[in-house]
Scaffold this motif. Structure first.
Motif: not given
Ligand code: F6P
Length: 349
Positions: A330-349
């Protein structure tokens, strides 16, 4: 449970030794002899001339002092043969010969796939996540990630200090394979202005525009944190043509790298003296942080308790700050979720 085996596999990660010590202390407490398997699954394939280079009884005195040490006492390696059934059968025979009835595997997804195959052949296995990359979707943390991030934070702060003194932008490449978590967390923690990761497509021209925006605001030491796997998400860019037409020697077909990227930024951003730094293996070879060590301590004990109680085929993880376990498959089937909101925050400030 006559004996338990423990191995570390894949790239080493800070906290692996602490986990082995916790396994050893727990096994001793429950009266179960422990066998250390050397160089990941290779030890089970008995490749060495001397058996002690493959399999070694771990007594408490041998391992107690290694808990806070970086690297892995058991050594580690990747083992391509383990993808083939005939080698896994050989490994099963070694486990039987050694009277090992349960195995603790400390590593990343490749190592867990190996453990899953052994479980299918009847060997109870428990996985402990050990990789600096933090690319296992089922767990909030893996051993070594926190340490690697802290090494990057320490390095980037120093780089930003000298960049400030010279009013120079910095390009810093960090590890993480196909995962941008180290880059993003290090960028956020240091106030770095730009972060580039494999999870988000990007263009060289777009990053140059971002950098120029910071330079225009008077922030001459803007820092670009590159995840080492980010080049796979880069839009096609003719590095050779660009550099040679801007007076810089370059090999035809030369791949993009942090050093080349800094050269391109300099030429796209009005000559700003961007300098490249590649942090490299110091991220993997550092002493584990308290966070990694305490996770290792809890995970090692839980792994032994599960095997003692006849529960195999599980991986240990962290959720909401609590250690838990779930089936490997079950663990190996999980898909990693990248922290897109945090990423966008870093690149937009
Ligand atoms: O997966 C762990 C990791 O350290 C990655 O961050 C990196 O890409 C890779 O291993 C490096 O592998 P090697 O040990 O072969 O240099």
């Amino acid at each position: 449970m006559r004996k338990i085996g423990v191995l570390t596999s894949g790239g080493d990660s800070p906290g692996m030794n602490a986990a082995v010590v916790s396994v050893a202390r727990s096994a001793a407490l429950y009266g179960i002899p422990l066998i250390g398997i050397k160089r990941g699954y290779n030890g089970l394939l008995r490749k060495s001339a001397n058996i002690l280079d493959d399999l070694q009884e771990l007594n408490l005195e041998t391992v107690l002092d290694i808990a806070d040490q970086p690297g892995t006492y058991l050594r580690t390696a990747r083992c391509d043969e383990f993808r083939q059934a005939k080698y896994r059968e050989f490994a099963m025979q070694t486990l039987k010969d050694m009277e090992i009835d349960g195995l603790v595997v400390i590593g990343g997804d490749g190592s867990f796939n190996g453990a899953l195959e052994l479980c299918r052949m009847g060997m109870p296995c428990i996985g402990i996540p050990g990789t600096i990359d933090n690319d296992l979707a089922y767990s909030e943390m893996s051993l070594g990630f926190d340490t690697a991030v802290n090494v990057c934070v320490d390095a980037i702060r120093k780089i930003r200090a000298t960049s400030r003194s010279h009013d120079r932008p910095a390009v810093v490449e960090v590890m993480g394979r196909h995962c941008g978590d180290i880059a993003l967390t290090a960028a956020v923690s240091t106030g770095s202005e730009i972060c580039v990761v494999p999870e988000v497509p990007w263009t060289v021209e777009g990053i140059a525009m971002q950098l120029q925006r910071h330079l225009n605001k008077g922030n001459y030491r803007a820092t670009i944190v590159l995840a080492e796997g980010c080049y796979a998400a880069m839009a096609p860019f003719n590095l050779y043509k660009f550099l040679t037409s801007h007076g810089k020697a370059c090999y035809p077909e030369e791949p993009m790298s942090a050093v080349r990227f800094a050269s391109v930024m300099k030429r796209m951003c009005g000559g700003a003296e961007a300098r490249a730094n590649v942090i490299g293996y110091v991220q993997r070879g550092a002493e584990p942080t308290a966070r990694d060590s305490s996770f290792a301590f809890e995970a090692g004990n839980l792994a032994v308790r599960l095997l003692r109680d006849g529960i195999g085929n599980q991986v240990i993880g962290m959720h909401n700050g609590r250690v838990f376990y779930m089936p490997i498959e079950t663990a190996l089937k999980r898909k990693k979720q990248f922290n897109l909101p945090m990423f966008e925050l870093v690149n937009s400030l």
